[in-house]
Design a protein around this motif. Sequence first.
Motif, mmCIF file in Angstrom:
data_model
loop_
_atom_site.group_PDB
_atom_site.id
_atom_site.type_symbol
_atom_site.label_atom_id
_atom_site.label_comp_id
_atom_site.label_asym_id
_atom_site.label_seq_id
_atom_site.Cartn_x
_atom_site.Cartn_y
_atom_site.Cartn_z
ATOM 1 N N PHE A 1 27.062 79.148 26.503
ATOM 2 C CA PHE A 1 26.963 78.071 27.485
ATOM 3 C C PHE A 1 25.538 78.007 28.031
ATOM 4 C CE2 PHE A 1 31.213 79.852 27.574
ATOM 5 C CZ PHE A 1 32.044 78.745 27.592
ATOM 6 N N ASP A 2 25.163 76.857 28.564
ATOM 7 C CA ASP A 2 24.013 76.732 29.455
ATOM 8 C C ASP A 2 24.551 76.713 30.878
ATOM 9 O OD1 ASP A 2 22.379 76.466 27.242
ATOM 10 O OD2 ASP A 2 22.436 74.268 27.289
ATOM 11 N N THR B 1 19.896 79.560 29.547
ATOM 12 C CA THR B 1 20.393 78.874 28.346
ATOM 13 C C THR B 1 21.072 79.857 27.400
ATOM 14 O OG1 THR B 1 18.249 79.164 27.266
ATOM 15 C CG2 THR B 1 18.626 77.085 28.456
ATOM 16 N N LYS C 1 29.329 75.408 24.307
ATOM 17 C CA LYS C 1 28.166 74.893 23.589
ATOM 18 C C LYS C 1 28.244 75.258 22.105
ATOM 19 C CE LYS C 1 24.106 76.841 24.190
ATOM 20 N NZ LYS C 1 22.775 77.223 24.755
ATOM 21 N N GLU C 2 28.541 76.501 21.827
ATOM 22 C CA GLU C 2 28.740 76.983 20.461
ATOM 23 C C GLU C 2 29.514 78.282 20.524
ATOM 24 O OE1 GLU C 2 24.912 77.494 18.727
ATOM 25 O OE2 GLU C 2 24.320 79.110 20.081
#
Length: 765
Positions: free
Chosen positions: A274-275, A176, A234-235
């Motif tokens: 990212f995951d 994660t 994701k961010e």
Amino acid sequence: MKKQLLAFALMLTAVSAYSQKPSKKNYQYINPIIGTQRMGHTFPGATVPFGSVQLSPETDTIAYELNKKYNGEVYKYCAGYQYDDKTIVGFSHTHFSGTGHSDLGDFLIMPTTGALQLNPGTAANPQSGYRSAYSHANEVAQANYYKVKLDESNITAELTTSQRVGFHQYTFPKTTDAHIILDLMSGIYNHKEKNVYTFIRIENDTLVTGYMQTQGWARTRTVYFAMAFSKPIKEYGVKKYDEGNIYNGFWRKFDQTKNFPEAAGRNLRMYFNFDTEQNEKIKIKFALSPVSTAGALVNMKIEIPHWDFEKAKADGQQLWENELNKVKVETLTESDKVNFYTALYHAFINPTVYMDADGSYKGLDQNLHKVDGFTNYTTFSLWDTYRALHPLFNIVQPKRNRDMVQSMLAHYSQSVHKALPVWSNSANENWCMIGYHSVSVIADAVIKDNADFDTKLALEACINSSNLRYYDGIDSYLKYGYVPEDKNGSSVSKTLEYAYDDWCIAQMAKKLGRDDVYAEYTKRAQNYKNVFDASVGFMRPKLSDGTFKKEFDALDTHGQGFIEGNAWNYSLYVPQDPEALIALNGGKEKFATHLDSLFTMTLPDKYFEQTEDITRDGIIGNYVHGNEPSHHVAYLYNWTGQPYKTQQRVRMIIDAMYKPTPDGLGGNDDTGQMSAWYIFTALGFYPVAPGSDHYALGSPKVKEATLSLENGKTFTITAKNQSAKNVYVAKAELNGKVLDRLYLTHDEIMKGGTLLFYMSSKPAK
């Protein structure tokens, strides 16, 4: 019986399958690792022929840790990668191949896992940053493909390219905390001083655009990019570094540090999180443009509109196969074929295409231009490449060479000095090294009837470049007939090279019917005689009062009037007139003895810089193959009546200076010049004086070579009785007739035909 018949049938099937095994393609002989150790200064990463993008790993530890601009350690990192290093700091998109000066290394990307770290760390402690240890056992370098395992994060990195797009594929473990770092501070030219301004815009959750303006060796260079991810971010966030202090992240009323869609400043590093699942691949397409982010996006959509990494890799490798098929060779050993095709590979990396897919580019005047009927190129290291690389292009890449001349003429038209390029890159003139050697490239193209460009403008540009009075001693050269050492350093080298360039202008003028220019520049071409001191038998620095400088050491390279050579080397630099040079030196026998001693003498230690063993690279006796002024020297025996010594020397040089190993180049490849010397010499002939249509004969290294020419003809070279011992040519035949001279003409090659060498272990005296 049935079992026996079945077994026999299976055996026949197996034999048939083996016999039908596809032959190895030429691009599979390329080994990009050659020249990455010591002073070859090549890079192992991915690129296509003459590609705008050269996507390659950086192992540079010194620029990050010490920020020293001009010491020997930084010099090692001109290509960003040194084979002996144990860590990789990331993968950047632009590189020089084989130069002796650094720049570029734009837009460094590094995948990581775990706690986010935005500093590069150190080679001694890679865990302290985003750097990673790696092993050559887990490294693959091929044409348009690079792969390596990053030990710190257990990520497999793979790289490939198109003309203007770098394609990354990173295979992650399950986590994660997967990160992609985009370092906009890094570069191969002292990174703390390099970055001037950066702008980044997050267009959506898979697309980032922006640009970076740098001030490095090229004093102002702006590169635009578009960066696309194969999965949503994701961010993301940014950190800004100014004067060693981390920016607090606030801009006006906004917190920029996390998920803010734009950032601007001098020194920025971005991260994208990212995951990932086990063995999940995150892919990135990174397109470049010299014009705009919109141009970068169009380049991406045109060149790699898909996410198929293997297709992009195969497409680029096919481009290499197409180029390499222009010269098909059979060699004595597999190693020789690796050397040959890697040399051809290195020769076809530079100059590089410099324009968008629609023909738009930034000019030397920093305005936007659009090509009219040609491809615009940059990365012109002309002091090196006029000697063999551009002459090679006139045979196997004539269309590209015409476009390169067009690019030089565009540079001239955009120049406030009205001067042709000297060492130019990315809409910048670096003014590096001496001479005005664009004129050699242009004259060579004109003389060899490869001049589908404005020859009237070309001659004007050559004349103006030769009369740039405030440039590098030309005012003194025009006043005295030589460059006085008390007026301008490296005076002898400049005098000799200006005289050669003047001869090139004379040949071009004669071809174009300008007898007035021919007469003027033929006279100027004799200026080399003004720095020859008959009392010592060497070219020697002369002062403005007409006397030779008293302090003189023919072996020393410091303060003696020479650059990248000494009096021994440069006293042999009159490629335009070997007969006159031999006469100056007392005739053929005496001159041949002088040549012999060049190869056989032992230089005392005092002539090497004791702190840097690199100064011993590329040296045989006092013959310095790693520095270009000597590249024609072994062929001068042809003018002494001892061509067998040319044959012996060139085979000795080729075996000593070129090997299929990381340290297999005996000096900087210099954007392909060292490699072009190898290609010509392996084929059995060499352009001693570009601007002439003659090629001096030597001793071929290949068993057979077929040149597939753009005019549809083929020229085949065959060496009968070829072996490691049979280095001498007993006789040569051109199209079935004995060749009773020691040269070929360009026209004979371009008409197609067969050159047959009969090799022997005994010299034909």
